[in-house]
Design an enzyme around this catalytic site. Structure first.
Site, mmCIF file in Angstrom:
data_model
loop_
_atom_site.group_PDB
_atom_site.id
_atom_site.type_symbol
_atom_site.label_atom_id
_atom_site.label_comp_id
_atom_site.label_asym_id
_atom_site.label_seq_id
_atom_site.Cartn_x
_atom_site.Cartn_y
_atom_site.Cartn_z
ATOM 1 N N LYS A 120 30.136 34.002 38.697
ATOM 2 C CA LYS A 120 29.116 33.590 39.592
ATOM 3 C C LYS A 120 27.570 34.165 39.317
ATOM 4 C CE LYS A 120 30.729 31.661 43.926
ATOM 5 N NZ LYS A 120 30.919 31.941 45.187
ATOM 6 N N LYS A 200 36.572 50.150 36.736
ATOM 7 C CA LYS A 200 37.541 50.195 35.512
ATOM 8 C C LYS A 200 36.863 49.921 34.084
ATOM 9 C CE LYS A 200 39.822 46.573 34.069
ATOM 10 N NZ LYS A 200 40.843 45.457 33.968
ATOM 11 N N LYS A 203 36.713 45.823 28.741
ATOM 12 C CA LYS A 203 35.963 45.215 27.297
ATOM 13 C C LYS A 203 34.623 44.238 27.676
ATOM 14 C CE LYS A 203 40.288 43.023 25.644
ATOM 15 N NZ LYS A 203 41.431 42.325 26.658
HETATM 16 P P1 TYM Z 1 44.185 42.641 29.817
HETATM 17 O O1 TYM Z 1 44.175 41.941 28.398
HETATM 18 O O2 TYM Z 1 43.428 42.738 30.523
HETATM 19 O O3 TYM Z 1 44.886 44.154 29.365
HETATM 20 C C1 TYM Z 1 45.985 44.501 28.685
HETATM 21 C C2 TYM Z 1 46.513 45.928 29.121
HETATM 22 O O4 TYM Z 1 45.802 46.734 28.937
HETATM 23 C C3 TYM Z 1 45.496 47.484 30.486
HETATM 24 N N1 TYM Z 1 44.168 47.799 30.745
HETATM 25 C C4 TYM Z 1 43.949 48.982 31.303
HETATM 26 N N2 TYM Z 1 44.902 50.130 31.514
HETATM 27 C C5 TYM Z 1 44.282 51.300 32.058
HETATM 28 N N3 TYM Z 1 42.927 51.475 31.975
HETATM 29 C C6 TYM Z 1 41.981 50.382 31.640
HETATM 30 N N4 TYM Z 1 40.615 50.403 32.063
HETATM 31 C C7 TYM Z 1 42.477 49.261 31.172
HETATM 32 N N5 TYM Z 1 42.270 48.026 30.998
HETATM 33 C C8 TYM Z 1 43.092 47.113 30.531
HETATM 34 C C9 TYM Z 1 46.065 46.054 31.478
HETATM 35 O O5 TYM Z 1 46.574 46.623 32.670
HETATM 36 C C10 TYM Z 1 46.895 45.474 30.443
HETATM 37 O O6 TYM Z 1 48.166 46.113 30.949
HETATM 38 N N6 TYM Z 1 47.019 39.304 31.819
HETATM 39 C C11 TYM Z 1 46.992 40.424 31.102
HETATM 40 C C12 TYM Z 1 47.768 40.105 29.688
HETATM 41 C C13 TYM Z 1 49.176 39.306 30.038
HETATM 42 C C14 TYM Z 1 50.332 40.303 30.310
HETATM 43 C C15 TYM Z 1 51.285 39.067 30.284
HETATM 44 C C16 TYM Z 1 50.517 41.616 30.406
HETATM 45 C C17 TYM Z 1 49.411 38.178 29.649
HETATM 46 N N7 TYM Z 1 50.899 37.996 29.762
HETATM 47 C C18 TYM Z 1 52.571 39.656 30.544
HETATM 48 C C19 TYM Z 1 51.988 41.744 30.759
HETATM 49 C C20 TYM Z 1 52.818 40.980 30.948
HETATM 50 C C21 TYM Z 1 45.506 40.878 30.834
HETATM 51 O O7 TYM Z 1 44.738 40.321 31.057
HETATM 52 O O8 TYM Z 1 45.549 42.000 30.321
#
Ligand code: TYM
Length: 340
Positions: A120, A200, A203
Site C-alpha cells: 500500500k 525483522k 531481504k
Molecule cells: P521466506 O522465504 O520468507 O524465509 C525463509 C525462511 O527464513 C526464515 N527467516 C528468518 N529467520 C530468522 N530471522 C529472520 N530475520 C528471518 N527471515 C526469514 C523464515 O522464517 C523461513 O523459515 N513461506 C515461506 C517459504 C515456504 C515454506 C513452505 C516454509 C513456502 N512453503 C513450507 C516452510 C514450509 C517464506 O516465505 O519464507
C-alpha cells in the site's frame, strides 16, 4: 506412510538475495537433520511469484538458492532438493485446501498484514495470491505427511494455520493428513535489522544497511556490523535483554548462531569489553564464516548442469511421493478418475 523415517519439510522463496536471517533462522539446521529425518528442501518459486516483478531475476534466484542449499551442507544423496513448480501436485492440493480454508483466518495472518502495508505504501495493488499464500504453504507441508517444519518465528503462524486446515479436513474425511509441528529455536529464530533492531531482518528492506546478505562482500559485512545500532547505556555493558538492549542482543544471537556457542558462554568471554571491540569480534567471526560459505556456494553455482540434475531428480522423487497423498484425497473427496 510414504517415507520410512519422520518427515521434515522446509522451503525458502527465491524472491531475492538470501539473508543472514534466512540462514540462521532455518538453513543452518538443515544438514544436521539429514540422518534422522527424511528431509525435503524446497525452493518455493511459486510463492516468489506473489512478489516477483522480473522473470530473469527469478530464474537466477532459483539457481542461486539451490546453490546455497548445497553450500549449507544439504546432501542430495540423503535429502530431496526440489523446485516447487516442478511438482504440480503442490498447486493441485493448494486448490483443494483453499476449499477448506476460511477467509477470516487468512485475514489474521501477520505476514499478510505486513506485506499488504508495504504494498500500500508503494501504491501497489495486493494480489489474491498474496492473501492465499499460506494455503500453498500448507499444501507444500501436508502433501508429504510432514512431521516437522524448521522455520523462523515469522512463519510459526503459517504452520499453525496448516495444522488447523489439516484438522478440519481430517475431522471430515478421517486421518488423511499428519499434523506438522514447527521447529523454532529459542535463539536465532528472528534475526533483527542492524539499524532498526525492533524489526525483522528482511531481504525486501529498502535500506540495505539493515541486512547482511549471504553474498555481501567481506568489507561490506564488516562495515554493516560496525555501524549496527547498539544503545547508549553508560558504562556500556554487554548482556542479553531483547527489550532494553535489542541491538546488542541481536548481535549476540548472530554470534552465538555462527559460532555454535551458547549465549551464556559468550557473555563470560565478552565480559568487560567495549561495544566497538564486541562488534569487531562479531564482524570477524561473521566474515570468516561467510567467506567459507561463499566459496562453497561459488563452486556449486558455476555448474548449472549439476544444479539442473539435482532439481530434476528431486522433482521426480517428489512427484511419486506426493501423487500417493493426492490420489487418496481425490478418492475421499469423490473426484473420479478414468486414468490408471
Ligand atoms: P521466506 O522465504 O520468507 O524465509 C525463509 C525462511 O527464513 C526464515 N527467516 C528468518 N529467520 C530468522 N530471522 C529472520 N530475520 C528471518 N527471515 C526469514 C523464515 O522464517 C523461513 O523459515 N513461506 C515461506 C517459504 C515456504 C515454506 C513452505 C516454509 C513456502 N512453503 C513450507 C516452510 C514450509 C517464506 O516465505 O519464507
Amino acid at each position: 506412510m510414504i517415507f520410512s523415517k519422520p518427515v521434515l519439510f522446509s522451503a525458502i522463496q527465491p524472491s531475492g538475495n538470501l539473508t543472514l536471517g534466512n540462514y540462521i533462522g532455518t538453513m543452518r539446521h538443515w544438514s544436521k537433520m539429514q540422518d534422522d529425518y527424511e528431509c525435503l528442501y524446497c525452493i518455493a518459486d511459486l510463492h516468489a511469484l506473489t512478489v516477483q516483478e522480473n522473470k530473469i531475476n527469478l530464474k537466477k534466484s532459483i539457481l542461486d538458492t539451490l546453490s546455497f542449499y548445497l553450500a549449507c551442507g544439504v546432501d542430495p544423496n540423503k535429502s530431496i532438493i526440489f523446485i516447487q513448480s516442478h511438482v504440480c501436485q503442490h498447486s493441485q492440493l493448494n486448490w483443494i485446501l483453499n476449499c477448506f480454508s476460511q477467509f477470516s483466518e487468512l485475514l489474521r495472518m501477520t505476514q499478510f498484514k505486513i506485506k499488504r502495508k508495504i504494498e500500500k505504501n508503494c501504491a501497489k495493488r495486493t494480489s489474491a495470491a498474496l492473501f492465499n499464500y499460506p494455503i500453498l504453504m500448507a499444501a507444500d507441508i501436508l502433501l508429504y505427511q510432514t512431521n516437522f517444519v524448521p522455520v523462523g518465528r515469522d512463519q510459526k503462524q503459517h504452520v499453525e494455520l496448516t495444522r488447523n486446515i489439516a484438522n478440519r479436513f481430517n475431522s471430515l474425511y478421517g486421518n488423511i493428513f499428519t499434523l506438522p509441528e514447527p521447529l523454532i529455536t529459542q535463539y536465532g529464530s528472528k534475526i533483527m535489522s542492524l539499524l532498526e533492531p525492533h524489526k525483522k531482518m528482511s531481504k525486501s528492506d529498502v535500506n540495505k544497511n539493515n541486512v547482511i546478505f549471504l553474498l555481501d562482500d567481506i568489507p561490506n559485512i564488516v562495515l554493516k556490523i560496525r555501524h549496527a545500532f547498539t544503545d547508549s547505556e553508560m558504562p556500556s555493558k554487554i548482556y542479553y535483554d531483547i527489550e532494553k538492549k535489542p541491538g546488542i542482543s541481536n548481535l549476540l544471537e548472530i554470534l552465538s548462531s555462527i559460532t555454535n556457542k551458547d549465549i551464556n558462554v559468550l557473555l563470560k568471554e565478552l565480559e568487560g569489553i567495549m561495544y566497538s571491540e564486541f562488534k569487531n569480534i562479531v564482524a570477524d567471526s561473521l566474515s570468516k564464516f561467510l567467506f567459507k560459505l561463499q566459496k562453497s556456494y561459488n563452486n556449486y553455482r558455476c555448474d548449472e548442469s549439476y544444479l539442473k540434475k539435482i532439481a530434476y531428480e528431486g522433482a521426480i522423487k517428489c512427484q511419486l511421493k506426493s501423487e500417493k497423498t493426492l490420489k487418496n484425497i481425490h478418492d475421499k473427496l469423490g473426484l473420479i478418475t478414468f486414468f490408471k
